[in-house]
Design an enzyme around this catalytic site. Structure first.
Site, PDB file in Angstrom:
ATOM      1  N   GLY A  46       0.839  -1.189   0.000  1.00 59.41           N
ATOM      2  CA  GLY A  46       0.000   0.000   0.000  1.00 59.41           C
ATOM      3  C   GLY A  46       0.873   1.238   0.000  1.00 59.41           C
ATOM      4  O   GLY A  46       2.023   1.196   0.435  1.00 59.41           O
ATOM      5  N   GLN A  51       3.097  10.069   1.319  1.00 57.31           N
ATOM      6  CA  GLN A  51       4.380   9.360   1.399  1.00 57.31           C
ATOM      7  C   GLN A  51       5.301   9.700   0.225  1.00 57.31           C
ATOM      8  O   GLN A  51       6.498   9.427   0.280  1.00 57.31           O
ATOM      9  CB  GLN A  51       4.154   7.845   1.431  1.00 57.31           C
ATOM     10  CG  GLN A  51       3.482   7.351   2.702  1.00 57.31           C
ATOM     11  CD  GLN A  51       3.332   5.838   2.676  1.00 57.31           C
ATOM     12  OE1 GLN A  51       2.358   5.333   2.135  1.00 57.31           O
ATOM     13  NE2 GLN A  51       4.289   5.133   3.246  1.00 57.31           N
ATOM     14  N   CYS A  94       5.626  -0.264   7.224  1.00 58.04           N
ATOM     15  CA  CYS A  94       5.296   0.913   6.410  1.00 58.04           C
ATOM     16  C   CYS A  94       6.546   1.305   5.635  1.00 58.04           C
ATOM     17  O   CYS A  94       7.640   1.299   6.194  1.00 58.04           O
ATOM     18  CB  CYS A  94       4.854   2.053   7.330  1.00 58.04           C
ATOM     19  SG  CYS A  94       4.424   3.569   6.456  1.00 58.04           S
ATOM     20  N   LEU A  95       6.369   1.665   4.366  1.00 60.11           N
ATOM     21  CA  LEU A  95       7.525   2.059   3.563  1.00 60.11           C
ATOM     22  C   LEU A  95       8.175   3.325   4.122  1.00 60.11           C
ATOM     23  O   LEU A  95       9.343   3.586   3.862  1.00 60.11           O
ATOM     24  CB  LEU A  95       7.113   2.281   2.101  1.00 60.11           C
ATOM     25  CG  LEU A  95       6.614   1.028   1.356  1.00 60.11           C
ATOM     26  CD1 LEU A  95       6.181   1.377  -0.054  1.00 60.11           C
ATOM     27  CD2 LEU A  95       7.676  -0.063   1.337  1.00 60.11           C
ATOM     28  N   HIS A 136      -4.777   1.537   7.136  1.00 57.73           N
ATOM     29  CA  HIS A 136      -3.422   2.074   7.322  1.00 57.73           C
ATOM     30  C   HIS A 136      -3.174   3.212   6.317  1.00 57.73           C
ATOM     31  O   HIS A 136      -2.646   4.267   6.685  1.00 57.73           O
ATOM     32  CB  HIS A 136      -2.416   0.922   7.124  1.00 57.73           C
ATOM     33  CG  HIS A 136      -0.977   1.312   7.111  1.00 57.73           C
ATOM     34  ND1 HIS A 136      -0.067   0.796   8.010  1.00 57.73           N
ATOM     35  CD2 HIS A 136      -0.263   2.138   6.295  1.00 57.73           C
ATOM     36  CE1 HIS A 136       1.137   1.305   7.748  1.00 57.73           C
ATOM     37  NE2 HIS A 136       1.043   2.112   6.716  1.00 57.73           N
ATOM     38  N   GLU A 137      -3.582   2.998   5.062  1.00 58.66           N
ATOM     39  CA  GLU A 137      -3.326   4.015   4.029  1.00 58.66           C
ATOM     40  C   GLU A 137      -4.208   5.248   4.221  1.00 58.66           C
ATOM     41  O   GLU A 137      -3.756   6.379   4.019  1.00 58.66           O
ATOM     42  CB  GLU A 137      -3.529   3.423   2.626  1.00 58.66           C
ATOM     43  CG  GLU A 137      -2.629   2.236   2.288  1.00 58.66           C
ATOM     44  CD  GLU A 137      -1.168   2.444   2.600  1.00 58.66           C
ATOM     45  OE1 GLU A 137      -0.676   3.588   2.535  1.00 58.66           O
ATOM     46  OE2 GLU A 137      -0.499   1.451   2.945  1.00 58.66           O
ATOM     47  N   HIS A 140      -2.722   7.583   6.632  1.00 57.52           N
ATOM     48  CA  HIS A 140      -1.669   8.443   6.071  1.00 57.52           C
ATOM     49  C   HIS A 140      -2.255   9.758   5.543  1.00 57.52           C
ATOM     50  O   HIS A 140      -1.601  10.798   5.602  1.00 57.52           O
ATOM     51  CB  HIS A 140      -0.970   7.738   4.907  1.00 57.52           C
ATOM     52  CG  HIS A 140       0.162   6.837   5.307  1.00 57.52           C
ATOM     53  ND1 HIS A 140       1.272   7.280   5.976  1.00 57.52           N
ATOM     54  CD2 HIS A 140       0.364   5.502   5.100  1.00 57.52           C
ATOM     55  CE1 HIS A 140       2.110   6.263   6.166  1.00 57.52           C
ATOM     56  NE2 HIS A 140       1.577   5.169   5.653  1.00 57.52           N
TER      57      HIS A 140
HETATM   58 NI    NI Z   1       2.395   3.211   5.586  1.00 56.92          NI
END
Ligand code: NI
Length: 173
Positions: A46, A51, A94-95, A136-137, A140
């Site tokens: 995701g 991000q 998470c990235l 989660h996304e 963000h």
């Molecule tokens: Ni994330």
């Protein structure tokens, strides 16, 4: 398509509240494709616009296993319109918080409304990993990271390590 660099925490750009888009036009579609490309390039499941330094309410997800065909999803203005009573605990990553993981409790199933890649309003029911990933996304888009769902002790430990790693990277640059 372009692979966009992913911002690593702590960074003020990850704390913004993203803005709704008017419509999914060619420009947004191009951005969605770039986000998918960037997500796949980092082996993520995701990715959310903030991000990659963008303030539009756009997320992409693909929770297909590596032995399955890709199942890319692009969601603009995603909104959770229903949640299940049952919770699910998942060890999230998470990235933007590379190499850090923590158990996060979220509703096990959700109904989400969004604009798809063709600017159509869609409403889907998601459960399990897909439900976790979409929540989660969406977080963000409101400046919330998964570490904001865990204890302050654990959160500060992770953010301290990431800050240290950034400083080291600067010294070595
Ligand atoms: Ni994330």
């Amino acid at each position: 398509m372009t692979v966009l660099p992913v911002i690593v925490a702590p960074d003020p750009r990850l704390k913004i509240k993203a803005k709704p888009i008017d419509a999914v036009d060619d420009d947004v579609r191009q951005f969605m494709d770039d986000m998918l490309e960037s997500m796949y390039a980092s082996n993520g499941i995701g990715l959310a616009a903030p991000q990659v330094g963008d303030d539009r309410r756009v997320i992409v997800v693909d929770v297909a296993r590596t032995d399955e065909d890709p199942q890319p999803m692009c969601l603009a203005n995603p909104q959770i319109v229903g949640v299940a009573d049952e919770d699910r605990i998942h060890e999230e990553g998470c990235l933007s918080l590379p190499e850090h993981y923590a158990d996060v409790v979220r509703p096990d199933a959700i109904r989400v409304r969004y604009l798809d890649r063709d600017n159509e309003i869609r409403e889907i029911d998601a459960d399990g990993l897909l439900a976790t990933c979409i929540q989660h996304e969406i977080d963000h888009l409101d400046g919330i990271l998964f570490v904001d769902h865990v204890s302050a002790l654990k959160r500060n430990m992770i953010l301290r390590k990431l800050t240290k790693a950034k400083k080291l990277a600067e010294v070595n640059a």
